[in-house]
Design a protein around this motif. Structure first.
Motif: not given
Length: 253
Positions: A1-30
Motif C-alpha cells: 500500500m502506498p505511503t500517505s503524505h501524512r505518514e511521510r511528513a515526519p521523515r520529510v521534515r527531518r530531512l529538511a532540518d538536516r539540509l537546513t543545518a548542512h547548508y545553513r539555509t532555511a529549507i522548508e517542506p511543503q
C-alpha cells in the motif's frame, strides 16, 4: 500500500532540518495536493543541483522529492549591479526581461545574495535603499526600480565613499588613487566607462589631468604622486620596447 503524505511528513521534515543545518539555509517542506507530492523549497542558498545531489545520497524516497529555489530581491539586485558592471544589463528588454536574464545567470550560483566584500555590500545596501519607496517600517525594495536605476545611472553613484583611501582603509570602501582621479577627471568615454563599469582611465591621462588642474585638491595631488612609480614603469617599458624595435630595424637594413 502506498505511503500517505501524512505518514511521510515526519521523515520529510527531518530531512529538511538536516539540509537546513548542512547548508545553513532555511529549507522548508511543503505538500502539493495537486501533484500529491512533497517539495523542498528555499530562498537563495545552495543551488538546486547541489541539493538534488545530496538527496540522491539519502535514499530513493529523498531523491524523488521535488526541489525549488526562489531568488530574493536582494540576490537579484546584487546580480544587477554585477551585470551592469560587466556590461550585460540591457535597458530595452524591460524589467521582466532583466529578471529572466538574472535568473538564468544565477541558476548555477550558490548563495547569490552574498556580496563579495564590504564595498559590494555597501553598494547593494545603497541601491536597495534607493529602490525602496517611502512607506514606513514595512516598505520593501522594488526590484524593477533597482533595475531602472542602474540602467539609467550606472553604478559609480553606489560607491560608499568618494574620498581617497588612506593606509588605514583596508576594506576597500574609499577610492584607490586611480579610482579617485577617474571619478574627478574622467570625461567622454572614460566617464561613461567609470559610471557604468567602474573602469578607470589610463594612468598617464589621470596623472596628466591632476598635473594640469589649475586647483588640484590635496587628495588629487597625493593620488597622482602615488601613481608616478606605475607611470614611470610604463614609460620605461615603452621606451625599452621602442629602442629594441628600432635597433632590430637598423640591423635588418
Amino acid at each position: 500500500m502506498p505511503t500517505s503524505h501524512r505518514e511521510r511528513a515526519p521523515r520529510v521534515r527531518r530531512l529538511a532540518d538536516r539540509l537546513t543545518a548542512h547548508y545553513r539555509t532555511a529549507i522548508e517542506p511543503q505538500y502539493d495536493p495537486g501533484r500529491r507530492s512533497w517539495m523542498l523549497r528555499w530562498y537563495d542558498g545552495p543551488t538546486t543541483d547541489a541539493v538534488r545531489t545530496t538527496l540522491r545520497h539519502s535514499g530513493a524516497e529523498a531523491a524523488a522529492l521535488v526541489v525549488r529555489r526562489d531568488l530574493t530581491t536582494r540576490a537579484l539586485v546584487l546580480a544587477a549591479i554585477r551585470e551592469t558592471r560587466a556590461g550585460a544589463m540591457r535597458r530595452w528588454v524591460g524589467s521582466w526581461g532583466q529578471r529572466y536574464h538574472l535568473e538564468q545567470i544565477l541558476a548555477d550560483q550558490a548563495f547569490p545574495d552574498r556580496p563579495s566584500g564590504p564595498r559590494e555590500a555597501a553598494m547593494l545596501e545603497r541601491l536597495l535603499q534607493a529602490a525602496t519607496a517611502e512607506g514606513g517600517r514595512w516598505a520593501v525594495p522594488d526590484e524593477s526600480r533597482a533595475f531602472q536605476l542602474v540602467a539609467r545611472d550606472g553604478i559609480a553613484w553606489l560607491l560608499p565613499s568618494d574620498r581617497l583611501a588612506g593606509p588605514e582603509d583596508r576594506e576597500g570602501l574609499a577610492l584607490r588613487p586611480l579610482e579617485y582621479l577617474t571619478a574627478r577627471y574622467a570625461a567622454g568615454i572614460h566617464r561613461i566607462a567609470w559610471e557604468t563599469a567602474l573602469a578607470t582611465m589610463p594612468v598617464r591621462a589621470a596623472v596628466t589631468a591632476a598635473r594640469t588642474d589649475p586647483s588640484p585638491t590635496p587628495e588629487a595631488a597625493r593620488a597622482a604622486l602615488s601613481l608616478l612609480p606605475t607611470l614611470r614603469a610604463q614609460l620605461t617599458g615603452e621606451l625599452d620596447r621602442t629602442q629594441a624595435d628600432l635597433a632590430q630595424a637598423c640591423g635588418s637594413v
